[in-house]
Design a protein around this motif. Structure first.
Motif, PDB file in Angstrom:
ATOM      1  N   UNK A 101       0.826  -1.197   0.000  1.00 14.36           N
ATOM      2  CA  UNK A 101       0.000   0.000   0.000  1.00 14.36           C
ATOM      3  C   UNK A 101       0.866   1.255   0.000  1.00 14.36           C
ATOM      4  N   UNK A 102       1.856   1.268   0.898  1.00 15.02           N
ATOM      5  CA  UNK A 102       2.713   2.438   1.014  1.00 15.02           C
ATOM      6  C   UNK A 102       3.519   2.637  -0.272  1.00 15.02           C
ATOM      7  N   UNK A 103       3.914   1.519  -0.879  1.00 15.93           N
ATOM      8  CA  UNK A 103       4.704   1.621  -2.101  1.00 15.93           C
ATOM      9  C   UNK A 103       3.850   2.225  -3.232  1.00 15.93           C
ATOM     10  N   UNK A 104       2.592   1.820  -3.291  1.00 20.29           N
ATOM     11  CA  UNK A 104       1.739   2.359  -4.355  1.00 20.29           C
ATOM     12  C   UNK A 104       1.508   3.850  -4.143  1.00 20.29           C
ATOM     13  N   UNK A 105       1.393   4.283  -2.865  1.00 25.65           N
ATOM     14  CA  UNK A 105       1.247   5.720  -2.584  1.00 25.65           C
ATOM     15  C   UNK A 105       2.495   6.470  -3.020  1.00 25.65           C
ATOM     16  N   UNK A 106       3.655   5.879  -2.711  1.00 23.82           N
ATOM     17  CA  UNK A 106       4.934   6.509  -3.066  1.00 23.82           C
ATOM     18  C   UNK A 106       5.023   6.687  -4.585  1.00 23.82           C
ATOM     19  N   UNK A 107       4.635   5.643  -5.313  1.00 21.94           N
ATOM     20  CA  UNK A 107       4.728   5.701  -6.773  1.00 21.94           C
ATOM     21  C   UNK A 107       3.768   6.749  -7.334  1.00 21.94           C
ATOM     22  N   UNK A 108       2.595   6.832  -6.709  1.00 16.27           N
ATOM     23  CA  UNK A 108       1.623   7.807  -7.198  1.00 16.27           C
ATOM     24  C   UNK A 108       2.150   9.236  -6.987  1.00 16.27           C
ATOM     25  N   UNK A 109       2.743   9.446  -5.836  1.00 17.38           N
ATOM     26  CA  UNK A 109       3.320  10.770  -5.547  1.00 17.38           C
ATOM     27  C   UNK A 109       4.407  11.117  -6.549  1.00 17.38           C
ATOM     28  N   UNK A 110       5.298  10.147  -6.790  1.00 18.92           N
ATOM     29  CA  UNK A 110       6.413  10.360  -7.708  1.00 18.92           C
ATOM     30  C   UNK A 110       5.872  10.654  -9.108  1.00 18.92           C
ATOM     31  N   UNK A 111       4.779   9.963  -9.463  1.00 21.20           N
ATOM     32  CA  UNK A 111       4.153  10.168 -10.758  1.00 21.20           C
ATOM     33  C   UNK A 111       3.706  11.608 -10.923  1.00 21.20           C
ATOM     34  N   UNK A 112       3.007  12.098  -9.874  1.00 16.44           N
ATOM     35  CA  UNK A 112       2.496  13.466  -9.920  1.00 16.44           C
ATOM     36  C   UNK A 112       3.636  14.466 -10.047  1.00 16.44           C
ATOM     37  N   UNK A 113       4.696  14.226  -9.270  1.00 16.41           N
ATOM     38  CA  UNK A 113       5.825  15.151  -9.289  1.00 16.41           C
ATOM     39  C   UNK A 113       6.451  15.179 -10.685  1.00 16.41           C
ATOM     40  N   UNK A 114       6.669  13.983 -11.249  1.00 16.36           N
ATOM     41  CA  UNK A 114       7.332  13.940 -12.545  1.00 16.36           C
ATOM     42  C   UNK A 114       6.468  14.606 -13.608  1.00 16.36           C
ATOM     43  N   UNK A 115       5.168  14.448 -13.466  1.00 21.15           N
ATOM     44  CA  UNK A 115       4.228  15.081 -14.401  1.00 21.15           C
ATOM     45  C   UNK A 115       4.410  16.594 -14.361  1.00 21.15           C
ATOM     46  N   UNK A 116       4.485  17.138 -13.133  1.00 21.87           N
ATOM     47  CA  UNK A 116       4.645  18.578 -12.952  1.00 21.87           C
ATOM     48  C   UNK A 116       5.937  19.046 -13.609  1.00 21.87           C
ATOM     49  N   UNK A 117       7.029  18.282 -13.359  1.00 18.28           N
ATOM     50  CA  UNK A 117       8.329  18.715 -13.880  1.00 18.28           C
ATOM     51  C   UNK A 117       8.329  18.682 -15.416  1.00 18.28           C
TER      52      UNK A 117
END
Lengths: 572, 246
Positions: free
Chosen positions: A37-53
């Protein structure tokens, strides 16, 4: 400490072992779920960040293309090319380099297979991604976790296709601005056409530290859940022991005590209860009780008349699992002794296993004070003919039993020592299992509770708890331990007490096992029962009956030697 | 309890008789024979008869006993040993052979363990004469005192800790303490073919109350035993070995 194999643990230990295992698995499962669960949250966060960049970079590139470049062209001559302000790649890379310095670990790359600046050459992984995007022209994004220099990164990649405006610098190098050729030469970065896959923009976000944190948290979750579950199990067990087991044990023990008719020969004859827990024992006790009632009503009516070539005569004495009958071999007309299992022993596989083990033991061990086996018919043992009374009756018949002390104990000690050296612990030495013949020879006819070194112990592994007559039983046997020859030395001590004083140190009581343990701690001094006992003899008795096995005689031979010495000193 | 432990008689009835007489005078409670009743010597049947006649006796199987009843291959032994075993096989009476046949390889009682060669693999007959095999034996024996024979040299091996052992050779008539909680391996020496340089018959006496072990060395008619070996046509080397004691 020696850990017993699972099969020889009693039920309560087994239950705890399995519950523990289930709890470990349950906690593991929960912590794995938490980790996922925590790993999927981490990946989702990273996804959002990379999208922004990536969007930010795209915005910069658009600004250069649409604002800066036309403005500079207007101010200068048309063919002027200021790399620092007009190259989308250069500007975006420079801005993201500064961004990467502030946000440690964040990496933006814009790479090509044929770059102007050799620094922007794709690495092997990026080359693979070029192939992937070429194979999948419809895909505009790739995301995933990769390992680089031993660290994990979350990566987002976007392909960049050439537009007409780009071809001024990246088409034919003859048309390219002079400044560009001066700076980078003509080796790479040209001869592209519109729609070619020119480069890949990638954003790398470090996730190693976060993954390690999640792993640590998962372990913590595991420990917390497991610890609290074990604690809960412990309290539950305590409650269960106190509220249910102890009371059930008391009922069961009183049934064990009360089951038989008043005659001593028939008491304590609950077959080595072969149930698997307290309730089974209770059921078996009731069944045995019914059987005794039946026998009492019908007399000897339940005994069969013929077994193979043998005629079954009068019963001699009951054992733990079987009756001893007089009999005759019809082929030779000779008298024999038959050992027949109780009805419920024969139908219960566990009882039957005990009976078979006993029969095997009776066949294998030879001693003058054991019955001589002649044959075996299925579960029925045929022994030499024996004429005698059981030791209990014999003691009652004697005027002065202590005058036979040496005669009896020489045989008892020699027999016990022989059994111990053969790897057998009898565990149930009491007058009711011996017959005394006319020439004063003792004959042990029952070994239903015996422990054998080389045979798996059915009584221990089925969790039956202490079996036998509690009055003669050593404290460690009441605690459920088996297989220590010193337990037999304790019983010999009680027998000696009986011989010397004429009575038992502990009378029959219907109390729980733990109360019995307490009773056994204080042995009434033999001298207080009968005054004419020499202190030496009293010391021998008390040493043989020590509560702690380590304080007892360690070998029957030592007990016998001291007994002989004390006997020579005589009675006071 | 006084327990007489002896072994490696190797068909030497002269030595065995001397030892049995001596043990009987010591008022022992039990006898424990550590195997190898036959082999090398010229009187296998006589030795087995004497052992069987001992009261309260227990016995474990030695490699020569095993070979004499084909529980172990004589062809895995040295040339001389094999020759004598094949000679013994022909000579053994049926009763004595079945006595050897039913012997267990290992026995234990209380905190004592008895085995011919080593407790970790009782039927492989490896010598416990160095630290490696002593540690391995200590690891496998659950009892505190392990009695062995096989090497024909009386010695007490004490485990100091999980990595260290001490070897204490018991020479001549001597008395050693086995008190304390440390695990020990006691080699009782050989009755019929000592190999520690002392040709006298050797056995030991454990006193569980005193927690001590007495090693006894007894003179016997060595020449008579050697003569018998020669007369039986067995290898001459074996009779010389009796006289030399190594």
């Amino acid at each position: 400490m020696q850990i017993p194999p699972v099969n020889s643990m009693n039920l309560r230990h087994k239950f705890f072992l399995w519950s523990g295992l289930i709890l470990v698995l349950f906690s593991l499962l929960l912590s794995l779920l938490y980790y996922q669960h925590m790993k999927s949250i981490l990946i989702k966060e990273a996804l959002d960040k990379s999208e922004v960049i990536l969007q930010e970079v795209e915005a910069i590139r658009e600004y250069v293309k649409e604002e800066l470049r036309p403005k500079i062209r207007k101010l200068h001559k048309d063919d002027t090319f200021i790399l620092e302000a007009m190259s989308t790649t250069y500007v975006s890379l420079q801005i993201m380099k500064r961004f990467g310095r502030r946000m440690h670990g964040y990496l933006f790359r814009r790479v090509s297979l044929n770059p102007l600046n050799p620094k922007n050459m794709a690495d092997p992984f990026e080359e693979e991604m070029f192939d992937w995007f070429e194979e999948h022209p419809d895909k505009q994004l790739w995301r995933g976790i990769i390992q680089k220099n031993g660290k994990s990164f979350f990566v987002s990649m976007e392909p960049d296709y050439f537009e007409p405006a780009c071809l001024r610098c990246h088409g034919d190098y003859h048309d390219a601005p002079k400044e560009l050729i001066q700076r980078y030469g003509t080796k790479g970065g040209f001869r592209f056409k519109e729609g070619d896959l020119g480069g890949i923009d990638s954003v790398m976000i470090p996730v190693s530290a976060s993954l390690a944190r999640i792993t640590r948290d998962s372990i913590l979750v595991f420990l917390v859940i497991f610890g609290s579950a074990m604690l809960a199990l412990f309290f539950l067990n305590m409650m269960f022991s106190k509220l249910v087991m102890a009371r059930l044990g008391r009922v069961s023990s009183s049934l064990l005590q009360e089951n038989g008719p008043t005659e001593e020969a028939k008491t304590g004859k609950v077959p080595a209860g072969a149930g698997v827990d307290e309730l089974d024992n209770l059921r078996l006790s009731l069944k045995t009780l019914t059987r005794y009632v039946k026998i009492a009503r019908k007399g000897s009516g339940v005994q069969p008349d013929f077994i193979g070539p043998y005629v079954v005569g009068q019963p001699i004495a009951p054992g733990t699992l079987s009756w001893l009958y007089q009999g005759t071999d019809t082929r030779t007309d000779q008298g024999v002794t038959l050992k027949l299992g109780f009805d419920d022993v024969l139908v219960n596989p566990l009882y039957a296993a005990c009976l078979r083990a006993e029969s095997k033991l009776m066949e294998n061990v030879r001693h003058d004070n054991l019955l001589i086996p002649l044959a075996r018919e299925n579960d029925i043992m045929i022994f030499e003919q024996i004429q005698g009374v059981d030791l209990q009756q014999w003691i009652r018949d004697q005027q002065e039993v202590s005058s036979h002390l040496v005669t009896v104990f020489a045989q008892l000690c020699d027999l016990s020592a022989t059994l111990h050296w053969a790897g057998v612990v009898h565990h149930d030495l009491r007058p009711a299992v011996f017959l005394m013949t006319k020439d004063n020879t003792l004959k042990l006819f029952d070994m239903g509770h015996a422990f054998q070194r080389d045979v798996p112990d059915v009584i221990l592994s089925s969790g039956l708890g202490p079996q036998g007559d509690l009055r003669y039983m050593a404290p460690e046997l009441i605690q459920g331990k088996r297989g220590d020859p010193r337990s037999d030395i304790y019983s010999l001590g009680i027998l000696l007490y009986l011989f010397v004083t004429g009575r038992l140190p502990f009378e029959k009581q219907t109390v729980s096992l733990s109360t019995w343990l307490g009773i056994k701690k204080a042995v009434p001094a033999p001298g207080s029962v009968k005054s004419a006992i020499s202190p030496e003899l009293e010391t021998v008795i008390l040493k043989a009956m020590a509560w702690n096995p380590d304080d007892r005689y360690q070998w029957v031979e030592d007990f016998w030697e001291d007994l002989q010495q004390a006997q020579k000193m005589g009675f006071k | 309890m006084r327990l007489a432990v002896f072994g490696d008689i190797h068909g030497n009835i002269e030595a065995l008789s001397a030892v049995v007489d001596h043990m009987a005078a010591k008022n022992v409670h039990r006898y424990m024979c550590l195997g190898d009743i036959v082999g090398y010597g010229a009187s296998p049947n006589e030795c087995i008869d004497v052992i069987r006649s001992l009261p309260r006796m227990n016995c474990v199987l030695g490699n020569h006993d095993a070979a004499a009843v084909w529980r172990y291959s004589p062809y895995a032994m040295t040339k001389e040993a094999k020759e004598v075993i094949l000679w013994t096989i022909d000579l053994l009476t049926e009763e004595n052979a079945s006595f050897l046949q039913q012997l267990p390889p290992m026995l234990s009682a209380g905190d004592l363990c008895f085995v011919h060669a080593n407790p970790y693999n009782p039927e492989a007959y490896r010598y416990v004469i160095n630290r490696k095999y002593a540690l391995r034996s200590f690891a496998s024996a659950r009892q505190r005192l392990t009695f062995i024979g096989h090497s024909h040299r009386p010695v007490i091996i004490t485990r100091k800790n999980f990595f260290q052992v001490t070897f204490d050779n018991a020479r001549g008539n001597t008395n050693r303490s086995v008190a304390g909680k440390k695990k020990r391996i006691i080699n009782c020496g050989s009755v019929g073919q000592p190999r520690d340089g002392d040709p006298r018959a050797c056995y030991c006496l454990l006193d569980t109350r005193q927690k001590s072990i007495e090693f006894h060395r007894l003179e016997y008619d060595i020449n008579g035993a050697a003569q018998k070996i020669k007369a039986a046509g067995l290898p001459d080397f074996l009779s010389r070995r009796l006289l030399r004691g190594r």
